[in-house]
Scaffold this motif. Structure first.
Motif, PDB file in Angstrom:
ATOM      1  N   ASP A   1       6.114   9.537  10.726  1.00  0.00           N
ATOM      2  CA  ASP A   1       5.942   9.474   9.279  1.00  0.00           C
ATOM      3  C   ASP A   1       4.477   9.255   8.962  1.00  0.00           C
ATOM      4  O   ASP A   1       3.689   8.845   9.817  1.00  0.00           O
ATOM      5  N   VAL A   2       4.133   9.524   7.723  1.00  0.00           N
ATOM      6  CA  VAL A   2       2.751   9.370   7.297  1.00  0.00           C
ATOM      7  C   VAL A   2       2.754   8.851   5.866  1.00  0.00           C
ATOM      8  O   VAL A   2       3.627   9.186   5.061  1.00  0.00           O
ATOM      9  N   THR A   3       1.776   8.003   5.576  1.00  0.00           N
ATOM     10  CA  THR A   3       1.558   7.506   4.219  1.00  0.00           C
ATOM     11  C   THR A   3       0.309   8.168   3.662  1.00  0.00           C
ATOM     12  O   THR A   3      -0.762   8.090   4.267  1.00  0.00           O
ATOM     13  N   LEU A   4       0.442   8.838   2.527  1.00  0.00           N
ATOM     14  CA  LEU A   4      -0.670   9.539   1.892  1.00  0.00           C
ATOM     15  C   LEU A   4      -0.871   8.992   0.485  1.00  0.00           C
ATOM     16  O   LEU A   4       0.007   8.343  -0.081  1.00  0.00           O
ATOM     17  N   GLU A   5      -2.030   9.258  -0.086  1.00  0.00           N
ATOM     18  CA  GLU A   5      -2.365   8.729  -1.403  1.00  0.00           C
ATOM     19  C   GLU A   5      -2.745   9.855  -2.349  1.00  0.00           C
ATOM     20  O   GLU A   5      -3.548  10.730  -2.004  1.00  0.00           O
ATOM     21  N   ALA A   6      -2.151   9.851  -3.529  1.00  0.00           N
ATOM     22  CA  ALA A   6      -2.524  10.780  -4.588  1.00  0.00           C
ATOM     23  C   ALA A   6      -3.605  10.107  -5.427  1.00  0.00           C
ATOM     24  O   ALA A   6      -3.312   9.399  -6.390  1.00  0.00           O
ATOM     25  N   SER A   7      -4.837  10.331  -5.030  1.00  0.00           N
ATOM     26  CA  SER A   7      -5.961   9.629  -5.654  1.00  0.00           C
ATOM     27  C   SER A   7      -6.941  10.627  -6.247  1.00  0.00           C
ATOM     28  O   SER A   7      -7.124  11.733  -5.730  1.00  0.00           O
ATOM     29  N   ARG A   8      -7.597  10.207  -7.319  1.00  0.00           N
ATOM     30  CA  ARG A   8      -8.629  11.060  -7.916  1.00  0.00           C
ATOM     31  C   ARG A   8      -9.860  11.155  -7.032  1.00  0.00           C
ATOM     32  O   ARG A   8     -10.711  12.027  -7.238  1.00  0.00           O
ATOM     33  N   ASP A   9      -9.968  10.284  -6.037  1.00  0.00           N
ATOM     34  CA  ASP A   9     -11.122  10.328  -5.132  1.00  0.00           C
ATOM     35  C   ASP A   9     -11.082  11.530  -4.202  1.00  0.00           C
ATOM     36  O   ASP A   9     -12.096  11.864  -3.594  1.00  0.00           O
ATOM     37  N   ILE A  10      -9.909  12.158  -4.076  1.00  0.00           N
ATOM     38  CA  ILE A  10      -9.792  13.277  -3.129  1.00  0.00           C
ATOM     39  C   ILE A  10      -9.692  14.621  -3.847  1.00  0.00           C
ATOM     40  O   ILE A  10      -9.366  15.629  -3.222  1.00  0.00           O
ATOM     41  N   ILE A  11      -9.966  14.662  -5.149  1.00  0.00           N
ATOM     42  CA  ILE A  11      -9.840  15.915  -5.879  1.00  0.00           C
ATOM     43  C   ILE A  11     -11.124  16.728  -5.742  1.00  0.00           C
ATOM     44  O   ILE A  11     -11.805  17.025  -6.718  1.00  0.00           O
ATOM     45  N   LYS A  12     -11.445  17.089  -4.531  1.00  0.00           N
ATOM     46  CA  LYS A  12     -12.604  17.907  -4.237  1.00  0.00           C
ATOM     47  C   LYS A  12     -12.161  19.031  -3.320  1.00  0.00           C
ATOM     48  O   LYS A  12     -11.230  18.870  -2.520  1.00  0.00           O
ATOM     49  N   PRO A  13     -12.846  20.165  -3.383  1.00  0.00           N
ATOM     50  CA  PRO A  13     -12.491  21.259  -2.474  1.00  0.00           C
ATOM     51  C   PRO A  13     -12.647  20.822  -1.021  1.00  0.00           C
ATOM     52  O   PRO A  13     -13.464  19.956  -0.696  1.00  0.00           O
ATOM     53  N   LYS A  14     -11.864  21.411  -0.163  1.00  0.00           N
ATOM     54  CA  LYS A  14     -11.911  21.197   1.288  1.00  0.00           C
ATOM     55  C   LYS A  14     -11.540  19.769   1.684  1.00  0.00           C
ATOM     56  O   LYS A  14     -11.970  19.281   2.716  1.00  0.00           O
ATOM     57  N   THR A  15     -10.718  19.094   0.861  1.00  0.00           N
ATOM     58  CA  THR A  15     -10.354  17.720   1.161  1.00  0.00           C
ATOM     59  C   THR A  15      -9.020  17.672   1.898  1.00  0.00           C
ATOM     60  O   THR A  15      -8.025  18.198   1.415  1.00  0.00           O
ATOM     61  N   VAL A  16      -9.026  17.040   3.055  1.00  0.00           N
ATOM     62  CA  VAL A  16      -7.810  16.795   3.822  1.00  0.00           C
ATOM     63  C   VAL A  16      -7.402  15.345   3.609  1.00  0.00           C
ATOM     64  O   VAL A  16      -8.233  14.436   3.697  1.00  0.00           O
ATOM     65  N   LEU A  17      -6.139  15.118   3.305  1.00  0.00           N
ATOM     66  CA  LEU A  17      -5.660  13.763   3.028  1.00  0.00           C
ATOM     67  C   LEU A  17      -5.656  12.939   4.313  1.00  0.00           C
ATOM     68  O   LEU A  17      -5.149  13.385   5.342  1.00  0.00           O
ATOM     69  N   LYS A  18      -6.227  11.764   4.221  1.00  0.00           N
ATOM     70  CA  LYS A  18      -6.249  10.859   5.363  1.00  0.00           C
ATOM     71  C   LYS A  18      -5.038   9.926   5.285  1.00  0.00           C
ATOM     72  O   LYS A  18      -4.727   9.399   4.222  1.00  0.00           O
ATOM     73  N   PRO A  19      -4.371   9.724   6.400  1.00  0.00           N
ATOM     74  CA  PRO A  19      -3.247   8.766   6.409  1.00  0.00           C
ATOM     75  C   PRO A  19      -3.723   7.373   6.001  1.00  0.00           C
ATOM     76  O   PRO A  19      -4.807   6.943   6.381  1.00  0.00           O
ATOM     77  N   ARG A  20      -2.914   6.685   5.224  1.00  0.00           N
ATOM     78  CA  ARG A  20      -3.230   5.335   4.784  1.00  0.00           C
ATOM     79  C   ARG A  20      -2.306   4.342   5.472  1.00  0.00           C
ATOM     80  O   ARG A  20      -1.151   4.639   5.754  1.00  0.00           O
ATOM     81  N   LYS A  21      -2.843   3.151   5.730  1.00  0.00           N
ATOM     82  CA  LYS A  21      -2.061   2.093   6.349  1.00  0.00           C
ATOM     83  C   LYS A  21      -2.225   0.816   5.542  1.00  0.00           C
ATOM     84  O   LYS A  21      -3.294   0.550   4.991  1.00  0.00           O
ATOM     85  N   VAL A  22      -1.139   0.037   5.490  1.00  0.00           N
ATOM     86  CA  VAL A  22      -1.137  -1.220   4.746  1.00  0.00           C
ATOM     87  C   VAL A  22      -1.112  -2.374   5.737  1.00  0.00           C
ATOM     88  O   VAL A  22      -0.288  -2.413   6.655  1.00  0.00           O
ATOM     89  N   CYS A  23      -2.040  -3.290   5.543  1.00  0.00           N
ATOM     90  CA  CYS A  23      -2.147  -4.469   6.414  1.00  0.00           C
ATOM     91  C   CYS A  23      -1.391  -5.630   5.771  1.00  0.00           C
ATOM     92  O   CYS A  23      -1.588  -5.934   4.590  1.00  0.00           O
ATOM     93  N   THR A  24      -0.499  -6.256   6.540  1.00  0.00           N
ATOM     94  CA  THR A  24       0.314  -7.346   5.988  1.00  0.00           C
ATOM     95  C   THR A  24      -0.260  -8.726   6.271  1.00  0.00           C
ATOM     96  O   THR A  24       0.178  -9.711   5.698  1.00  0.00           O
ATOM     97  N   GLY A  25      -1.195  -8.810   7.147  1.00  0.00           N
ATOM     98  CA  GLY A  25      -1.773 -10.112   7.459  1.00  0.00           C
ATOM     99  C   GLY A  25      -2.714 -10.013   8.638  1.00  0.00           C
ATOM    100  O   GLY A  25      -2.826  -8.984   9.306  1.00  0.00           O
ATOM    101  N   GLY A  26      -3.457 -11.075   8.895  1.00  0.00           N
ATOM    102  CA  GLY A  26      -4.393 -11.067  10.006  1.00  0.00           C
ATOM    103  C   GLY A  26      -5.640 -10.288   9.666  1.00  0.00           C
ATOM    104  O   GLY A  26      -6.000 -10.080   8.506  1.00  0.00           O
ATOM    105  N   LYS A  27      -6.304  -9.796  10.693  1.00  0.00           N
ATOM    106  CA  LYS A  27      -7.552  -9.078  10.501  1.00  0.00           C
ATOM    107  C   LYS A  27      -7.283  -7.652  10.048  1.00  0.00           C
ATOM    108  O   LYS A  27      -6.512  -6.932  10.657  1.00  0.00           O
ATOM    109  N   ARG A  28      -7.930  -7.253   8.980  1.00  0.00           N
ATOM    110  CA  ARG A  28      -7.733  -5.920   8.430  1.00  0.00           C
ATOM    111  C   ARG A  28      -8.729  -4.942   9.050  1.00  0.00           C
ATOM    112  O   ARG A  28      -9.919  -5.215   9.132  1.00  0.00           O
ATOM    113  N   LYS A  29      -8.185  -3.791   9.463  1.00  0.00           N
ATOM    114  CA  LYS A  29      -9.037  -2.761  10.035  1.00  0.00           C
ATOM    115  C   LYS A  29      -9.759  -1.990   8.938  1.00  0.00           C
ATOM    116  O   LYS A  29      -9.466  -2.144   7.754  1.00  0.00           O
TER     117      LYS A  29
END
Length: 493
Positions: free
Chosen positions: A423-451
């Motif tokens: 599975d993959v988590t993607l974001e519908a964001s205005r930051d990616i509304i540019k030509p040649k943009t590939v959506l980057k998988p997003r991850k949610v950190c629940t605790g500890g050190k965030r990457k």
């Protein structure tokens, strides 16, 4: 007792048929159709950078529709999204009662590789705000659902509904006009027969293409509670409409009566324990339909067994895990959407925290369960206080029934591959509304050190949510509604 079930006459005597409503060619603009604010950016597929994907499909930005202003009016918020059966048209409804139809760009289909680009095809006002004087109740114009009928000729038909009324719309093109009538002037006035001295043969004149949307049927006065679902039968002659306690069966040619096929309203409303949340017909069996409830159950009914389907043929329900029992268990187990697969063998159901795949031949438990945002289980208390726990997320299949999609918060949406179990988590964001943009998988950190590429669960914006999604029936093109914007993405292998 009728053939389809218990006959349910309309609650009020129907008014005399009004004169035909002329096709609407003008209306107030939706934010989606404001040309000055529309960003219609097409991605250059050949020039896009290819990420490391281990042979799996990655998703690319294709288009965004709607104004990019931060000041969003409530009427512009998209409330439903639906592709037609060949994916050539894409319809959206909003809280302002408007329907906007997009058409696939012919050039994008012939491009190599094919691109998923859509242009505005037609816009019309489907519903207006009303007031029920008997109950002192306002009826919103918000479009709850849109469903397409199969195309049989160049004309398209669709059903749209608000809380109380379902309408059948005809969408047609006109690029010719007739002139030179014998009994009519060019301005449309009737000529005096005594002035007709010669017989003329009317001629055909080419005119600029016009797309007209006209109402053909109005199905009203049959629901006491708010309509949450409509579904067209595979016979293309009947459809169902479901509210909180009843499901009615309609014929597309009959507007003054419907048949009540499910009624779960108790004699004493204090004994009410569940409500209907969604309903849908089987894609190939015209006698079978399913409906889900707020208790987390799905019931399959066969109209051949009985005219009134209060008694189900099958009931799909997963026993609750005692370790997860909490004050919020009943709320998060409520099913917000149910969709049968294109093959008719499987169905998916969406509750608050997960999406489940069911085999229609096995009622005891789902064959697959995918957590959507399990990290929110620890935040159910705050989600209850801000009413987000009652959000109704929809789900959808791809054309081959091999993947499913549903939405989440922070404008995230999830895509699950049933074959690879990835599975993959993607974001519908205005930051990616540019030509040649590939959506980057997003991850949610629940605790500890965030990457570096992770987002903390405490930083999620619960006002940004993806409730409505749609998947092209034949290609990997998806439409995602984010507040007043419609994002269109496509895959790249």
């Amino acid at each position: 007792m009728g053939r389809w079930g218990r006959q349910s006459p309309v609650l009020e005597p129907p008014d005399p048929q009004p004169p035909p409503i002329p096709p609407r060619t003008f209306m107030r603009q939706s934010s989606i159709t404001k040309i000055g604010n529309m960003l219609n950016t097409a991605i250059n597929i050949n020039g896009a950078k290819r990420p490391q994907s281990n042979g799996e499909a990655s998703w690319c930005f294709s288009q965004i529709k709607g104004a990019l202003d931060d000041d969003v009016t409530d009427a512009d918020i998209i409330s439903c999204v639906e592709f037609n059966h060949d994916g050539e048209l894409l319809a959206t409804g909003d809280k302002g009662g408007r329907v906007v139809i997009f058409q696939r760009d012919p050039a994008s289909k012939s491009a190599n590789p094919r691109r998923g680009e859509y242009n505005v095809y037609s816009t019309f006002q489907s519903h207006e705000p009303e007031f029920d004087y008997l109950k002192s109740l306002e009826i919103e114009e918000k479009i709850n659902k849109i469903r397409w009928l199969h195309q049989k000729n160049p004309v398209h038909f669709l059903l749209s509904t608000n809380d109380k009324t379902v309408k059948l719309w005809k969408v047609s093109e006109r690029d010719k006009s007739f002139e030179g009538y014998n009994t009519k002037e060019e301005n449309g006035l009737i000529r005096d027969p005594q002035n007709v001295t010669a017989l003329r043969v009317p001629s055909v004149k080419q005119v600029p293409l016009m797309v007209e949307a006209s109402p053909r049927r109005t199905f009203a006065n049959a629901h006491t509670y708010h309509i949450n679902s409509i579904s067209v039968n595979s016979d293309q002659e009947t459809f169902l409409s479901a509210d909180d306690l009843r499901i009615n069966l309609w014929h597309l040619e009959v507007v003054n009566q419907s048949y009540n096929i499910v009624d779960i309203k108790p004699t004493n409303m204090e004994e009410l324990t569940e409500v209907i949340t969604a309903a849908e017909f089987h894609p190939t069996e015209c006698n079978v339909f399913v409906y889900s409830s707020s208790k987390g159950t799905i019931r399959l009914c066969d109209m051949r067994s009985a005219a009134l389907c209060d008694r189900h043929s099958k009931q799909f329900e997963e026993p609750e895990n005692p370790t997860n029992r909490s004050f919020f268990s009943e709320i998060i187990s409520s099913i917000s959407d149910v969709k049968l697969s294109n093959s008719g063998r499987y169905m998916i159901s969406r509750d608050y925290l997960s999406i489940k795949v069911w085999d229609l031949h096995m009622e005891t438990k789902p064959i697959e369960t995918y957590p959507v945002h399990e990290y929110l289980r620890a935040k159910l208390c705050s989600l209850y206080e801000n009413d987000c726990i009652f959000d109704k997320f929809e789900c959808c299949w791809n054309g081959k029934d091999s993947s499913i999609m549903t939405g989440s918060y922070n404008n995230f949406f999830r895509v699950f591959d049933r074959n690879s179990k990835k599975d993959v988590t993607l974001e519908a964001s205005r930051d990616i509304i540019k030509p040649k943009t590939v959506l980057k998988p997003r991850k949610v950190c629940t605790g500890g050190k965030r990457k570096k590429d992770e987002i903390s669960v405490d930083c999620l914006d619960f006002n940004k949510k993806i409730l409505h999604t749609a998947w092209h029936p034949e290609e990997n093109i998806i439409a995602v509604a984010a507040t007043n914007n419609l994002f269109i993405f496509q895959d790249k292998f």
